[in-house]
Write an enzyme that holds these catalytic residues in place. Structure first.
Site, PDB file in Angstrom:
ATOM      1  CB  SER A  23     -24.801 -18.512 -22.778  1.00 35.52           C
ATOM      2  OG  SER A  23     -23.732 -18.939 -22.579  1.00 35.52           O
ATOM      3  NE  ARG A  27     -24.383 -13.317 -24.924  1.00 35.67           N
ATOM      4  CZ  ARG A  27     -22.773 -14.225 -24.470  1.00 35.67           C
ATOM      5  NH1 ARG A  27     -23.365 -14.808 -23.075  1.00 35.67           N
ATOM      6  NH2 ARG A  27     -22.138 -14.500 -24.629  1.00 35.67           N
ATOM      7  NE  ARG A 134     -11.495 -18.894 -17.138  1.00 33.36           N
ATOM      8  CZ  ARG A 134     -13.030 -19.479 -17.598  1.00 33.36           C
ATOM      9  NH1 ARG A 134     -13.383 -19.442 -17.135  1.00 33.36           N
ATOM     10  NH2 ARG A 134     -13.039 -19.084 -18.625  1.00 33.36           N
ATOM     11  CB  SER A 179     -13.294 -15.561 -27.248  1.00 34.86           C
ATOM     12  OG  SER A 179     -14.112 -15.535 -26.280  1.00 34.86           O
ATOM     13  CD  GLN A 181     -16.778 -15.836 -21.931  1.00 39.24           C
ATOM     14  OE1 GLN A 181     -15.367 -16.273 -21.444  1.00 39.24           O
ATOM     15  NE2 GLN A 181     -17.208 -17.220 -20.599  1.00 39.24           N
ATOM     16  CG  ASP A 327     -19.350 -24.249 -22.753  1.00 48.01           C
ATOM     17  OD1 ASP A 327     -17.778 -24.192 -22.366  1.00 48.01           O
ATOM     18  OD2 ASP A 327     -19.735 -23.234 -22.766  1.00 48.01           O
TER      19      ASP A 327
HETATM   20  C1  S3P Z   1     -19.313 -18.064 -23.394  1.00 45.15           C
HETATM   21  C2  S3P Z   1     -18.483 -18.208 -23.955  1.00 45.15           C
HETATM   22  C3  S3P Z   1     -18.139 -19.743 -24.347  1.00 45.15           C
HETATM   23  C4  S3P Z   1     -18.099 -20.900 -23.095  1.00 45.15           C
HETATM   24  C5  S3P Z   1     -18.305 -20.066 -22.012  1.00 45.15           C
HETATM   25  C6  S3P Z   1     -19.486 -19.146 -22.263  1.00 45.15           C
HETATM   26  C7  S3P Z   1     -20.167 -17.265 -23.302  1.00 45.15           C
HETATM   27  O1  S3P Z   1     -16.208 -19.236 -23.991  1.00 45.15           O
HETATM   28  O2  S3P Z   1     -17.309 -21.642 -22.484  1.00 45.15           O
HETATM   29  O3  S3P Z   1     -18.735 -20.828 -21.205  1.00 45.15           O
HETATM   30  O4  S3P Z   1     -21.325 -16.683 -22.279  1.00 45.15           O
HETATM   31  O5  S3P Z   1     -20.694 -16.187 -24.003  1.00 45.15           O
HETATM   32  P1  S3P Z   1     -15.197 -18.442 -24.891  1.00 45.15           P
HETATM   33  O6  S3P Z   1     -16.652 -17.700 -25.706  1.00 45.15           O
HETATM   34  O7  S3P Z   1     -14.722 -17.557 -24.123  1.00 45.15           O
HETATM   35  O8  S3P Z   1     -14.736 -19.180 -25.045  1.00 45.15           O
END
Ligand code: S3P
Length: 451
Positions: A23, A27, A134, A179, A181, A327
């Site tokens: 993650s 970023r 997805r 989320s 993300q 995760d």
């Molecule tokens: C992530 C957020 C999570 C996680 C993914 C990585 C990220 O997803 O499951 O492996 O880097 O922001 P969600 O935010 O959609 O739950």
């Protein structure tokens, strides 16, 4: 098609390092590409997912130098860049010449959508078969409210055609799903808007975007459940240090936790409180573990985790804990199978829309190992404590399923085969090499990607 073969390990003890956090690496690559100068990233995770992000930022005009190679762009499939310099564009991205392939990476597609929503050009984002089914409606909705126009399939899945709007507007947006993300996509779009963009979270999700924005001198405000960003701030070029990925460490932590008498130390791993739920769950299961924070360098706490194996007890995982362990749930389900008593996972319907339907995949694979497991729409109930029987199971093209069941194989009778295991490269390129060392208890001081 490759496969991983694994059998019962005798002693799961020693010291180990894991590659950089996925993650944080995503970023770092995105924010560095927007910054006002060159940024060095150390400990970058050279996994397929993060390389998708890196290539995307190159396609959008950021120049990348690979500092651990002699040549400019190493023409070698096995080359794993961990130290890179990204020359930021000062928020002036250029239109990509072709569609951007996000591969298997939901993080690349969703976070990048936020950035692209505010550009004065149109971009197309594609993905592999898994990413192509997805849900993207969750980013399309807020970004269209902010003024972008995004086309997807009628089901809201990729490919995405993003018609950016340079006059994107700020928004106050309550997230319908917890989320990180989606939160990050809205905050990144908000970076380009006039005024303040606020995201309200139903429960706390990983805060790497906020921390990294702070590192790049972009102010965010955080108060109970809401994160705000003032648009039009400049990202000041920074060097970024990426700690080890706790989601990768999770596999070894569970492997060691389930074996009485084992002692394992994981070095230099990220200990961000929005990500370390696995440690709390393993403690609830009866494990003796300690976290030692070494430093809060570059905005992310990191340090060592020491764990002692024990007779694990079943546990209930649900509610606000879920986002923190999302995760790690596949490998925690394996821990549940190895524990005495019942383990219940609930409130985790999000698992159904990950790289594969992780509830169905975990339940099916656990059954193949002889475990009594009942699936629910939002989780599962695992009756643990019986001996695992080695099995041949599918990865379903999902890296975390492949690795979770390789760990099950370390605790199972007979041989375990994980089919279609190439997907582990999505997040953990040297997993199999470390697994072999682990299995033959040669992991003493084994260093992540350095060997
Ligand atoms: C992530 C957020 C999570 C996680 C993914 C990585 C990220 O997803 O499951 O492996 O880097 O922001 P969600 O935010 O959609 O739950």
């Amino acid at each position: 098609m490759s496969e991983i073969r694994v059998s019962r390990a005798t002693l799961l003890s020693g010291k180990i390092s894991v590659p950089g956090d996925k993650s944080i690496s995503h970023r770092a690559a995105m924010l560095a590409a927007l910054a006002d100068g060159p940024c060095e990233i150390t400990g970058f995770l050279p996994s397929e997912d993060c390389l998708s992000t890196l290539r995307a930022m190159e396609a959008l005009g950021a120049r990348v130098e690979y500092l651990d190679a002699d040549s400019e762009i190493p023409d070698d499939d096995d080359f794993l860049p961990t130290q890179i310099r990204i020359h930021g564009t000062g928020m002036e991205l250029s239109a990509p010449e072709t569609a951007i392939d996000c591969g298997n990476s939901g993080t690349t597609m969703r976070l990048l959508s936020g950035i692209l929503a505010a550009q004065p050009f149109t971009s197309v984002l594609t993905g592999d078969a898994s990413l192509s089914v997805r849900p993207m409606g969750r980013v399309i909705e807020p970004l269209e409210k902010m003024g972008a126009s995004i086309e997807a399939s009628p089901e809201g899945t990729p490919p995405l055609t993003i018609r950016g709007n340079p006059d994107i507007e700020s928004i106050s947006y309550p997230l319908p799903v917890a989320s990180a993300q989606v939160k990050s996509a809205v905050l990144l779009a908000g970076l380009f808007a006039e005024g303040t963009t606020t995201v309200i979270e139903p429960s706390t999700t990983r805060d790497h975007t906020e921390r990294m924005l702070d590192l790049f001198r972009v102010k965010t405000e955080r108060e109970a459940g809401a994160i705000s960003i003032q648009g039009k701030q400049i990202l000041r070029a920074q060097s970024v240090f990426v700690p080890g990925d706790i989601s990768s460490a999770a596999f070894w932590l569970v492997a060691a936790a389930a074996q009485s008498g084992s002692k394992l130390t994981v070095h230099g791993v990220g200990l961000n409180p929005t990500r370390n739920g696995i440690l709390k769950v393993l403690a609830m299961m009866g494990c003796d573990l300690t976290e030692t924070i070494q430093s809060l360098d570059h905005g992310e706490p990191f340090g060592d985790i020491a764990i002692k194996g024990c007779a694990l007890q079943g546990v209930e995982i649900g509610g606000d804990m879920i986002a923190n362990v999302i995760d790690e749930l596949p490998v925690l389900a394996v821990a549940g199978a190895l524990a005495q008593g019942t383990t219940v996972i609930r409130d985790a319907a999000e698992l159904r829309v990950k790289e594969t339907d992780r509830i169905a995949a975990v339940a099916g694979n656990l059954r193949a190992f002889g475990v009594d497991v009942k699936e629910a729409p939002d989780g599962m109930t695992i009756h643990g404590g019986s001996r695992l029987k080695g099995a041949t199971v599918e990865s379903f093209g999902d890296h975390r399923i492949a690795m979770a069941f390789a760990i099950a194989g370390l605790h199972a009778d007979g041989e375990t085969v994980i089919k279609n295991s190439e997907c582990v490269a999505t997040s953990y390129p040297n997993f199999e090499m470390q697994l072999k060392k682990f299995q033959s208890h040669h992991i003493h001081d084994y260093q992540g990607l350095a060997e």
